[in-house]
Design a protein around this motif. Structure first.
Motif, mmCIF file in Angstrom:
data_model
loop_
_atom_site.group_PDB
_atom_site.id
_atom_site.type_symbol
_atom_site.label_atom_id
_atom_site.label_comp_id
_atom_site.label_asym_id
_atom_site.label_seq_id
_atom_site.Cartn_x
_atom_site.Cartn_y
_atom_site.Cartn_z
ATOM 1 N N THR A 177 0.848 -1.203 0.000
ATOM 2 C CA THR A 177 0.000 0.000 0.000
ATOM 3 C C THR A 177 0.882 1.251 0.000
ATOM 4 O O THR A 177 0.625 2.205 -0.747
ATOM 5 N N ALA A 180 2.242 1.720 -3.389
ATOM 6 C CA ALA A 180 1.235 2.270 -4.313
ATOM 7 C C ALA A 180 1.166 3.783 -4.161
ATOM 8 O O ALA A 180 1.111 4.529 -5.144
ATOM 9 N N HIS A 331 1.766 0.449 -10.800
ATOM 10 C CA HIS A 331 1.784 -0.393 -9.597
ATOM 11 C C HIS A 331 1.491 -1.850 -9.980
ATOM 12 O O HIS A 331 2.120 -2.777 -9.467
ATOM 13 N N ASP A 403 -4.872 -1.129 -2.385
ATOM 14 C CA ASP A 403 -3.790 -0.319 -2.934
ATOM 15 C C ASP A 403 -4.294 0.662 -3.977
ATOM 16 O O ASP A 403 -3.811 1.790 -4.073
ATOM 17 N N LEU A 407 -3.711 4.621 -3.728
ATOM 18 C CA LEU A 407 -3.011 5.350 -4.815
ATOM 19 C C LEU A 407 -3.875 6.504 -5.313
ATOM 20 O O LEU A 407 -3.413 7.639 -5.467
#
Ligand code: ASP
Length: 537
Positions: A177, A180, A331, A403, A407
């Motif tokens: 995470t 991201a 990602h 994630d 992001l």
């Protein structure tokens, strides 16, 4: 035709119909208007306010839409329920249900938004199909997670292994995470999408979505403290947790029941585990029954989303959307690609192909929790991850590991700050990373959840939450992409953890899927139905 081809076709039909005959269609006449809470309906241009229009949300245009006109003449009628509601706040006399009323509104995006009423009617008529499909699949989520997790833990029979799996999974979720966020915010810092938005677009976006922001901000309640959150995972009444679908509590209870079973006499525990295992099989069959409806269901879902998102907002926010989508793709291929290739030791595209049904579901439902049953099926059947791993990692992931959401929140926070001319320094950006990580954990796996917790991220760095109005118009579209990434993230975690635990992973080919009726998404419903004979011992 294979199931995923049918789903793709359904998606395509939904998108095309949404563009052609949805409420924002450029083909149909725009003969209706939505009124925002700012709208004032007057008896004539610059005249008196009409009391009978106080609670009005939509109306018909009397004349064909003239984009440059200063005033629009509208017509509406009230139902008996509307009149009763109106009487609570205003002193209106002599109103009759169904009578046609007329008035004028100022033609600015802050007050009115035109739509094609035919398109709106079509959405209203077809929306139930998507809802029905979603309900069918959501129906399975809680029992599936519960049964599969109890069976998974009971068959593990080793607390240390469970602790190790839990520790690794949580560490992995946190790390990816943060990764991201670094990727998304890195790109947003370089491209600076907020600086590219013109003054006009900015003002009209702020005006059009001003009303809706209040709702979003109101929903963003204060996050409970960490201690409260941890204690809150233990349910005081597990049946209540099951009934309300509180996933973390359900997971905790299932873990504990599984552990208790492993500590009992095997003769006593085994029948319970067997029963749960069979109930789990029944839930899996229900997933397949629901998936048979998927092609039509996703067509209806996408028709609504695409039809209701204006192309003009998309044009204004193009660069912002692009930054989010490029960030998500980076990602996907950089972070997940490396984990899939070097961690799970699987071919990246082969893996993504193996979970394609889950990806299509995530995209069209914008809900990682509604997609969960499909994700579990895809990982178990098509990648050969064992049930004990999927039953733990995937429900946990669908609840806390987002994630894509993190992001998007990082990019959105920087975008809004840039538009307001705020330069966020290193310390503020670190605050965004921390708060967006927590906000993504706190976001539920349902459509639009990330937008609600974004309000908290903005507040953490002092960016005005009204700025949400700037991105609201495209949020539903971006939600589709970020949910898809959320689901890839969970599946990647499951495959990686499975490899670490020694599972024998392999990708099932489409050909094998077709041949084996007991695995994968093809031919699962082909068994002839038969009555189950009663037990008589
Ligand atoms: N819709 C997302 C999900 O279910 C959450 C979000 O809004 O970002 O994963």
């Amino acid at each position: 035709m294979q199931l995923y081809t049918k789903i793709l076709l359904g998606m395509l039909i939904g998108v095309v119909l949404g563009l052609l005959v949805g409420p924002n269609s450029f083909l149909l006449p725009q003969d209706g208007v939505d009124l925002t809470s700012n709208a004032k309906v007057l008896d004539q241009p610059d005249g008196q306010e009409v009391a009978a229009a106080k609670l009005l949300k939509t109306a018909k245009l009397v004349d064909p839409l003239d984009k440059d006109a200063q005033w629009l003449r509208i017509r509406w009628s009230l139902t008996s329920a509307d009149i009763l509601k109106l009487r609570e706040t205003t002193n209106v006399q002599g109103l009759k249900a169904g009578k046609k009323l007329e008035g004028w509104v100022r033609n600015d995006p802050a007050s009115v938004q035109p739509f094609a009423s035919w398109g709106r009617t079509l959405v209203d008529w077809t929306e139930w199909i998507g809802r029905l499909f979603l309900a069918l699949i959501k129906m399975v989520v809680v029992p599936l997670v519960f049964f599969s997790l109890v069976v998974g833990v009971a068959s593990l029979g080793d607390f240390r292994a469970l602790g190790r799996l839990g520790g690794r999974t949580i560490a992995y979720f946190t790390l990816t995470t943060v990764m991201a966020l670094v990727i998304g915010m890195g790109i947003a810092n370089i491209v600076k999408p907020g600086k590219l938005l013109g003054e006009d677009d900015r003002n009209s976006l702020l005006a059009s979505y001003e009303g809706s922001v209040g709702d979003t901000v109101n929903k963003a309640v204060e996050a409970p403290s960490l201690v409260d959150q941890i204690v809150g995972i233990v349910p005081t009444n597990p049946f209540q947790s099951l009934a309300s679908g509180d996933m973390l509590q359900v997971i905790f209870f299932a873990l504990m029941v599984g552990i208790a079973l492993t500590m009992m006499n095997t003769d006593h525990a085994q029948p319970v585990v067997d029963l749960f295992a069979r109930l789990n099989d029944a839930m899996v069959m229900l997933v397949h029954i629901a998936m048979a409806l998927a092609p039509i269901g996703v067509a209806a879902l996408l028709f609504k989303v695409v039809g209701s998102t204006g192309l003009s907002v998309l044009a204004a926010l193009g660069v912002y959307c692009l930054v989010v989508v490029v960030g998500l793709a980076t990602h996907l291929f950089l972070t997940y690609g490396s984990v899939i290739k070097f961690g799970a030791k699987l071919p990246v595209f082969g893996f993504l192909g193996a979970i394609k049904e889950a990806l299509l579901m995530a995209f069209s439902t914008s809900s990682s929790s509604a997609t969960l049953p499909v994700t579990m099926e895809a990982c178990e059947d098509n990648v050969n991850v064992s049930g004990r791993i999927t039953s733990f990692v995937l429900p946990l992931g669908a609840t806390v590991n987002m994630d894509g959401t993190a992001l998007y929140q990082g990019v959105a926070a920087l975008f809004i700050a840039q538009i307001y001319g705020m330069d966020l320094g290193f310390a503020d950006q670190v605050t965004i990373v921390v708060s967006a990580t927590l906000a993504s954990v706190g976001a539920a796996g349902v459509p639009g959840a990330g937008m609600i917790t974004l309000a908290m991220v903005l507040t953490a760095v002092g960016v005005p939450a009204e700025g949400l109005a700037l991105i609201l118009g495209v949020d539903r579209l971006l939600d589709m992409f970020r949910t898809m990434l959320n689901v890839v993230g969970d599946s990647t975690a499951a495959a990686f953890m499975a490899r670490l635990e020694g599972d024998n992973l392999r990708i099932m080919s489409d050909a094998e899927d077709k041949e084996r009726a007991d695995k994968g998404f093809e031919h699962r419903l082909d068994h002839p139905p038969h009555a189950v004979p009663p037990h008589d011992d």
